[in-house]
Motif scaffolding. Structure first.
Motif, mmCIF file in Angstrom:
data_model
loop_
_atom_site.group_PDB
_atom_site.id
_atom_site.type_symbol
_atom_site.label_atom_id
_atom_site.label_comp_id
_atom_site.label_asym_id
_atom_site.label_seq_id
_atom_site.Cartn_x
_atom_site.Cartn_y
_atom_site.Cartn_z
ATOM 1 N N ASP A 94 -18.080 -21.841 -7.807
ATOM 2 C CA ASP A 94 -18.788 -20.542 -7.688
ATOM 3 C C ASP A 94 -19.728 -19.498 -7.654
ATOM 4 O O ASP A 94 -20.469 -18.763 -6.570
ATOM 5 C CB ASP A 94 -16.936 -19.702 -8.723
ATOM 6 N N LEU B 142 -22.251 -20.869 -4.969
ATOM 7 C CA LEU B 142 -21.952 -19.541 -3.942
ATOM 8 C C LEU B 142 -21.951 -18.989 -4.366
ATOM 9 O O LEU B 142 -22.981 -17.940 -2.989
ATOM 10 C CB LEU B 142 -20.014 -19.897 -3.776
ATOM 11 N N LYS B 143 -22.109 -18.319 -5.253
ATOM 12 C CA LYS B 143 -22.579 -16.904 -5.873
ATOM 13 C C LYS B 143 -24.163 -16.810 -5.567
ATOM 14 O O LYS B 143 -24.794 -15.523 -4.863
ATOM 15 C CB LYS B 143 -22.188 -15.958 -6.450
ATOM 16 N N GLN C 7 -25.354 -17.235 -2.061
ATOM 17 C CA GLN C 7 -24.542 -15.244 -0.994
ATOM 18 C C GLN C 7 -25.771 -14.007 -1.507
ATOM 19 O O GLN C 7 -26.002 -13.306 -0.700
ATOM 20 C CB GLN C 7 -23.903 -14.785 -1.744
ATOM 21 N N SER D 141 -16.462 -22.085 -0.115
ATOM 22 C CA SER D 141 -15.448 -21.220 -0.395
ATOM 23 C C SER D 141 -13.880 -21.910 -0.298
ATOM 24 O O SER D 141 -13.266 -21.614 -0.908
ATOM 25 C CB SER D 141 -15.642 -20.489 0.423
ATOM 26 N N LYS D 142 -14.136 -22.811 0.083
ATOM 27 C CA LYS D 142 -12.908 -23.800 0.083
ATOM 28 C C LYS D 142 -12.504 -24.521 -0.758
ATOM 29 O O LYS D 142 -11.588 -24.669 -1.676
ATOM 30 C CB LYS D 142 -12.385 -24.791 1.306
#
Length: 419
Positions: free
Chosen positions: A115, A118-119, A122, A352-353
């Motif tokens: 997580d 991923l952030k 982004q 994301s998965k």
């Protein structure tokens, strides 16, 4: 993207093979002429700008790292919240990345780490900073989504199965005049994968462990005690394996220690084996012994699975390859293509998965009575513990492990204000 440096960080509880992943990352990056920095104590070191220059380590040290347990650069339990709630920390990470020309970020951990990676990807996109983020799988709990298994689990599973088999021989030898029941506590907060692995210890219906308690099934004390009595009456003794995360029907942890939450927001658990042992002794009047292997489950490199060791290196190598190709916000996962013979490969899946998705034991892996594993579970688990990972021993009879120099790079930014 122009070539810059790669930052590697370890997260959460370490495993017997996480350093094998680290060694593969460094080896592959060196082969491609990419410098690898490592964050001291995981994401905390990245925030503090405490970065280690792995180019100062010799090839021999990196080879030895591949069979050394623990976390060579240090790990930590520090969960970053949402981009909105923790924006200052995420922006600090980007400042550190800019200062050290970090263009690739490999975060080796579990769900929370996927997580975070991923952030970070982004935020980098929002700030137009060229950064490729890769989540690298690791956990002894085997609860990461998508991947067939997770590096770290196979070795912990092997330790569990071997320990239970050996302990069972001890209990059987002493049962006539001493211990009738032995309780073994396995890691696993919400998923019973390690408890299930104990089922590999015996194949006969009466072989240990005769009872396995999974967090996926509500704990029923009356049914549990009745099953213990039934097994002892038939076999003469009983081995129980209980996941630390077993819960009552109302969702309360059986082993809730009342100690609040850890840094990931998890309830502090402790002592399910001692609790169950006490209930057996008080209600059935039987002599009981129990054990809490705790860290031993994830640090036992001396009995690491060869399958696990190879997979740990494969995801590290693939992570570097994916990063250099520009496969942003992905994770290299293990895909099983065959059970017999056991075959697997590495594929990239979007973070994301994986992030915030938890893989629990399938219902078909748990026996209908709730106290053991099925043939399907055995078929899935067996290949993961096969083989013995290579390990050199010294003349003193102990494994030869390495301690890296971990020389820090010069800091370029003001000290991080954690407040």
């Amino acid at each position: 993207m122009r070539q810059g440096n790669l930052l590697y960080a370890q997260s959460g509880g370490v495993t017997a093979v996480i350093n094998a992943t680290a060694a593969a990352v460094i080896d592959e990056a060196r082969a491609r002429k990419v410098k690898v920095l490592a964050a001291r104590n995981g994401i905390l070191g990245a925030l503090r700008e405490e970065l280690i220059d792995t180019s100062r380590e010799s090839p021999a040290a990196i080879r030895a790292l591949a069979h050394t347990p623990g976390g060579a650069f240090g790990s930590c339990r520090l969960k970053l919240k949402s981009l909105e709630a923790d924006r200052a920390r995420y922006e600090r990470l980007l400042e550190v990345f800019r200062a050290h020309d970090i263009r690739y970020f490999l975060y080796n951990g579990g769900n929370d780490s996927a997580d975070t990676a991923l952030k970070v990807s982004q935020l980098a996109k929002a700030f137009d900073y060229p950064l490729t983020c890769i989540g690298v799988p690791k956990t002894v709990d085997n609860d990461l989504a998508v991947t067939d298994t997770c590096p770290g689990f196979g070795s912990a599973a092997k330790f569990t199965a071997v320990s239970v088999r050996e302990a069972a021989l001890d209990v059987a030898a002493m049962a006539e005049t001493s211990t009738k029941v032995f309780v073994y506590e396995a890691m696993g907060r919400h998923a019973g994968w390690l408890a299930a692995a104990a089922g590999l210890a015996g194949e006969d219906p009466d072989a240990a462990p005769q009872i396995i308690l999974f967090p996926e099934r509500a704990y029923d004390e009356a049914a549990f005690l009745a099953q213990v009595r039934k097994v002892v009456d038939k076999v003469g003794w009983c081995v129980v394996v209980a996941s630390e995360g077993i819960q009552h029907a109302d969702g309360r942890f059986v082993a809730d220690a009342g100690g609040g939450k850890d840094s990931f927001g998890h309830t502090q658990l402790g002592g399910v084996a001692s609790y169950l042992a006490g209930r057996v002794k008080d209600q059935l009047g039987m002599k009981v012994h129990w054990t809490l292997p705790d860290y031993l489950q994830r640090s036992a490199r001396h009995i690491a699975s060869e399958t696990d060791w190879k997979q740990a290196q494969a995801v590290g190598k693939a992570a570097v390859q994916m990063a250099l190709k520009g496969d942003n916000a992905v994770m290299p996962v293990i895909v099983r293509s065959s059970d017999l013979p056991y075959r697997w490969k590495i594929e990239a899946v979007p973070l994301s998965k994986v992030a915030n998705h938890e893989k629990k034991m399938p219902a078909g892996f748990i026996r209908k009575d709730g106290f053991g594993i099925t043939a399907s579970a055995r078929r899935y688990l067996q290949p993961l513990i096969r083989g013995q990972a290579p390990l050199p021993y010294g003349s003193n009879g102990l494994p030869v492990y390495v301690t890296l120099k971990n020389i820090a790079v010069k800091q370029k930014l003001p000290a991080w204000d954690a407040g």
